[in-house]
Design a protein around this motif. Structure first.
Motif: not given
Ligand code: CA
Length: 234
Positions: A70-74, A158-166, A186-189, A199-202
């Motif tokens: 969570r700290l690393r998000e910002w 936002l969904t968790p993935i949308e938020y992560k992407l943002l 966002v999704w991993g290596p 494309r879908v999430y954007m």
């Protein structure tokens, strides 16, 4: 004028360890703030913007690994994990989650001071691009400490993935980020080639955040390269 002393935030639930660290750090001239729970620690981190965070992994409310994420998000503030866990995997997990260093309990005051000095030197080396928990551009405001997104002061869900992407875009705001960088973060290596995910999430994110999703003003295309989140400097 006296030099401003560095501020150390300790997130640790054991009173004895807190007392030991308070005495040690203050006797070495550091300013010190402490939190006994993960939630209080996250709040203190966003309010006080410490120079170094000392983080216990076993906290009563949230795991220290989750606090790190969570700290690393910002923030890129140095995080030194202090824990009784000795497993190699715990250390790898903490570092993967974004921690800078790791100390296994029990440790000496000398060891701790050395790690803090290294962390401070590294932070200085990274330059002064320290980011706050609240990101704003145009009518968008993202409070990353609270995990809330607002458009014109109205909350957007936002969904968790949308938020992560943002949040990944925010970390690179104003700079281009490639498809594979975004996919990896966002999704991993293992997903670096799954450009259709992006494309879908954007598209979803633009429908939630852009006045006209077909003519994005915030989430910009860099054709063939990736995306760029508009920043206030643009
Ligand atoms: Ca503990």
């Amino acid at each position: 004028m006296a030099e401003e002393k560095e501020l150390i935030l300790l997130i640790e639930d054991e009173p004895q360890m807190r007392r030991f660290l308070r005495i040690t750090l203050e006797s070495h001239g550091y300013r010190f703030v402490e939190a006994g729970t993960a939630q209080e620690g996250l709040m203190q981190a966003s309010m006080r913007n410490p120079d170094v965070v000392l983080l216990d992994l076993g906290l009563p409310d949230l795991d220290g690994l989750e606090v790190t994420r969570r700290l690393r998000e910002w923030s890129s503030m140095p995080i030194i994990v202090i824990s009784a866990r000795e497993q190699e995997r715990d250390k790898v997990n903490a570092l993967d989650a974004g921690a800078d260093d790791y100390l296994t309990k029990p440790f000496s005051a000398g060891e701790l001071m050395a790690r803090i000095r290294v962390a401070l030197r590294h932070a200085v080396g990274q330059g002064s691009g320290r980011q706050g928990p609240v990101f704003t551009v145009q009518n968008l405001r993202v409070d990353q400490a609270q995990r809330l997104v607002f458009l014109d002061n109205r909350e957007v869900h936002l969904t968790p993935i949308e938020y992560k992407l943002l949040t990944v875009l925010i970390r690179h705001a104003g700079r281009v980020i490639t498809h594979s960088q975004l996919l990896k973060e966002v999704w991993g290596p293992a997903s670096v080639n799954e450009v259709q995910y992006l494309r879908v999430y954007m598209t979803q994110l633009r429908h939630k955040l852009e006045a006209d999703p077909a003519r994005p003003q915030l989430l910009l295309n860099e054709p063939g390269v990736g995306y760029r989140l508009r920043s206030d400097i643009d």
